[in-house]
Design an enzyme around this catalytic site. Structure first.
Site, PDB file in Angstrom:
ATOM      1  N   ARG A  70       0.819  -1.217   0.000  1.00 54.83           N
ATOM      2  CA  ARG A  70       0.000   0.000   0.000  1.00 54.83           C
ATOM      3  C   ARG A  70       0.850   1.263   0.000  1.00 54.83           C
ATOM      4  NH1 ARG A  70      -4.778  -2.136   3.984  1.00 54.83           N
ATOM      5  NH2 ARG A  70      -5.997  -3.093   2.329  1.00 54.83           N
ATOM      6  N   LYS A 124     -18.784 -15.371   2.172  1.00 55.97           N
ATOM      7  CA  LYS A 124     -20.129 -15.069   2.661  1.00 55.97           C
ATOM      8  C   LYS A 124     -21.044 -14.423   1.633  1.00 55.97           C
ATOM      9  CE  LYS A 124     -21.062 -13.913   6.856  1.00 55.97           C
ATOM     10  NZ  LYS A 124     -21.171 -12.978   7.994  1.00 55.97           N
ATOM     11  N   GLY A 149     -10.304  -7.878  -1.114  1.00 57.84           N
ATOM     12  CA  GLY A 149      -9.004  -8.038  -0.448  1.00 57.84           C
ATOM     13  C   GLY A 149      -8.406  -9.415  -0.659  1.00 57.84           C
ATOM     14  N   GLY A 173     -13.236  -3.502   0.669  1.00 55.96           N
ATOM     15  CA  GLY A 173     -14.635  -3.084   0.835  1.00 55.96           C
ATOM     16  C   GLY A 173     -15.024  -1.958  -0.111  1.00 55.96           C
TER      17      GLY A 173
HETATM   18  P1  ADP Z   1     -12.766 -10.970  -0.914  1.00 56.41           P
HETATM   19  O1  ADP Z   1     -11.936 -10.491   0.249  1.00 56.41           O
HETATM   20  O2  ADP Z   1     -11.959 -11.104  -2.169  1.00 56.41           O
HETATM   21  O3  ADP Z   1     -14.031 -10.167  -1.100  1.00 56.41           O
HETATM   22  P2  ADP Z   1     -14.043 -12.981   0.719  1.00 56.41           P
HETATM   23  O4  ADP Z   1     -13.522 -12.320   1.932  1.00 56.41           O
HETATM   24  O5  ADP Z   1     -15.500 -12.944   0.467  1.00 56.41           O
HETATM   25  O6  ADP Z   1     -13.245 -12.482  -0.582  1.00 56.41           O
HETATM   26  O7  ADP Z   1     -13.692 -14.543   0.744  1.00 56.41           O
HETATM   27  C1  ADP Z   1     -12.377 -15.026   0.914  1.00 56.41           C
HETATM   28  C2  ADP Z   1     -12.367 -16.249   1.788  1.00 56.41           C
HETATM   29  O8  ADP Z   1     -13.265 -17.246   1.312  1.00 56.41           O
HETATM   30  C3  ADP Z   1     -11.013 -16.893   1.846  1.00 56.41           C
HETATM   31  O9  ADP Z   1     -10.510 -16.815   3.165  1.00 56.41           O
HETATM   32  C4  ADP Z   1     -11.272 -18.346   1.433  1.00 56.41           C
HETATM   33  O10 ADP Z   1     -10.537 -19.284   2.204  1.00 56.41           O
HETATM   34  C5  ADP Z   1     -12.746 -18.488   1.684  1.00 56.41           C
HETATM   35  N1  ADP Z   1     -13.351 -19.580   0.907  1.00 56.41           N
HETATM   36  C6  ADP Z   1     -13.382 -19.716  -0.424  1.00 56.41           C
HETATM   37  N2  ADP Z   1     -13.983 -20.873  -0.776  1.00 56.41           N
HETATM   38  C7  ADP Z   1     -14.349 -21.492   0.361  1.00 56.41           C
HETATM   39  C8  ADP Z   1     -15.006 -22.732   0.676  1.00 56.41           C
HETATM   40  N3  ADP Z   1     -15.404 -23.559  -0.289  1.00 56.41           N
HETATM   41  N4  ADP Z   1     -15.198 -23.020   1.979  1.00 56.41           N
HETATM   42  C9  ADP Z   1     -14.791 -22.176   2.951  1.00 56.41           C
HETATM   43  N5  ADP Z   1     -14.173 -21.003   2.728  1.00 56.41           N
HETATM   44  C10 ADP Z   1     -13.947 -20.665   1.442  1.00 56.41           C
HETATM   45 MG    MG Z   2     -12.165 -10.785   2.383  1.00 53.82          MG
END
Ligand code: ADP
Ligand code: MG
Length: 404
Positions: free
Chosen positions: A42, A208, A361, A384
């Site tokens: 960053r 989620k 992220g 976010g």
């Molecule tokens: P971002 O930060 O890119 O928006 P998220 O925070 O929504 O993404 O999701 C990232 C997390 O989702 C990672 O820690 C990853 O391990 C988890 N994840 C991805 N697929 C699965 C799965 N099938 N079961 C449990 N966790 C998962």
């Molecule tokens: Mg995340």
């Protein structure tokens, strides 16, 4: 939504207050230890803006938040390690002060010469930062002739150093404009929001659904296809009646998943096979199974090979791809194959001229881990903030800047 940038205004001889995102990971949370920056991505991302402002003959007052301090007593979140790293990266001195605003800051700013840099203390040391206190915003604006916001990662928050200060600067007649990183983020992410190119394929994964309902709905409105993998897919698969074993599932989101599957079934593409295991561990036994054959005592932890082929097929010919959320538990190599394969497919598309935008992220971390970040058209630095942008919402830190 076109905002003025540092390239649109005269900076020569000016004092320029610049909000950057120096919210970097630190080596320790213990104030008695020697704390250093463990990942300077960053800080590096802000260097072009810093150099541009200095080269225009201005003096620079930098500010940022760092971590989640409750007050100035949480000295483990002081900016000192950031200042030291910034000095190394710039090869020039960075003047440190022990407060965000106050007499020490005002004196240092008064003495400042063109080409000099002051780094203010952690903005979150003051409660007024998160409260967007107009008094704090006003005091920040009084330090400088120009306000620059380069902290895209904080633009979704209306805080004193992001939103309030921009309005306070305008109130005293000074410009409030975007830095180079902020401008790059706005222009890249806008391609997915304003008149997106078609065919437009969106890919969602990650943990989620609940956090991303608005994003899913917005993407379904504008995109031609929506590929769903990662933990998010499990809830959709369960909604379709499949056994998903001990997989991560959001029971509360099942009605929403059913509704989306009913109304948007022709747009949504779900996994047809998966990598399953009994534990989320590096050395656990894994199997590749068809969806429908997931054992009741196993978890879906990555998408399978046939799914990758389906996703690849759906992506061919796309003019625009937006990707948020890893396809599996990519932090563990065994469950990173789906995410890495997707990153490789997208890198190939980007080199053929497809606009490929990665936001989130963990998604950015996954693409970096795969060594493919440089190959994408844009990897957003804001977690976010990038999601809110892609949801079609306006971000207060951007909104507050001067229009073109
Ligand atoms: P971002 O930060 O890119 O928006 P998220 O925070 O929504 O993404 O999701 C990232 C997390 O989702 C990672 O820690 C990853 O391990 C988890 N994840 C991805 N697929 C699965 C799965 N099938 N079961 C449990 N966790 C998962
Ligand atoms: Mg995340």
């Amino acid at each position: 939504m076109e905002k003025q940038t540092i390239k649109d205004i005269d900076l020569s001889g000016k004092k320029v207050l610049t909000r950057v995102d120096f919210n970097v990971p630190l080596s320790s949370q213990d104030p008695n230890e020697d704390i250093f920056v463990t990942d300077d991505t960053r800080i590096l991302a802000a260097i072009p803006t810093i150099n541009f402002i200095l080269n225009e003959g201005a003096s620079l007052i930098l500010c940022s938040h760092l971590g989640r301090p409750r007050s100035a007593n949480d000295t483990q979140f002081a900016m000192r390690p950031v200042a030291l790293r910034l000095e190394e990266l710039l090869g020039r001195p960075v003047i440190r002060v022990n407060e965000v605003v106050g007499s020490e800051v005002s004196e240092a700013v008064d003495k400042m010469q063109a080409g000099q840099i002051i780094l203010l203390e952690n903005t979150r040391f003051l409660p007024g930062e998160k409260e967007n206190d107009p008094d704090l915003a006003h005091k920040l604006a009084l330090l400088a002739d120009v306000y620059v916001n380069d902290a895209f990662g904080s633009a979704h928050r209306a805080h004193a150093s992001t939103e309030g200060v921009a309005r306070a600067m305008r109130a005293k007649g000074g410009p409030a404009v975007a830095g180079l990183l902020m401008a790059k983020e706005i222009s890249a992410l806008s391609k997915a929001v304003l008149n997106p190119a078609h065919p437009y394929v969106a890919i969602l994964g990650g943990a989620k659904i609940a956090d991303k309902i608005i994003l899913i709905e917005n993407l379904l409105r504008v995109a031609d296809r929506l590929l769903i993998g990662g933990g998010m897919a499990n809830t959709f698969l369960k909604a379709q009646g499949y056994e998903v074993g001990d997989s991560l599932v959001e029971e509360e989101a099942i009605p929403e998943a059913i509704r989306l599957l009913e109304t948007e079934s022709e747009k949504i593409l779900l996994p047809v096979d998966a990598i399953v295991a009994g534990e989320v561990k590096a050395d656990t036994e894994v199997a590749e199974v068809t969806i429908g054959d997931v054992p009741a005592d196993k978890m879906i932890l990555d998408i399978g090979l046939v799914t990758i082929q389906h996703f690849n097929g759906a992506l061919q010919g796309a003019k625009l791809v937006v990707w948020n959320g890893p396809m599996g538990v990519f932090e563990i190599q065994r469950f990173a194959a789906g995410t890495n394969a997707l990153a490789t497919i997208l890198a190939g598309l980007a080199s053929q001229g497809t606009e490929v935008i990665v936001g989130g992220g963990d998604s950015a971390a996954a693409v970096a881990q795969a060594g493919l970040a440089e190959r994408m058209s844009h990897v957003s630095t804001g977690g976010g903030a990038s999601l809110q942008f892609l949801e079609g919402k306006s971000l207060p830190g951007i909104e507050a800047l001067d229009d073109k």
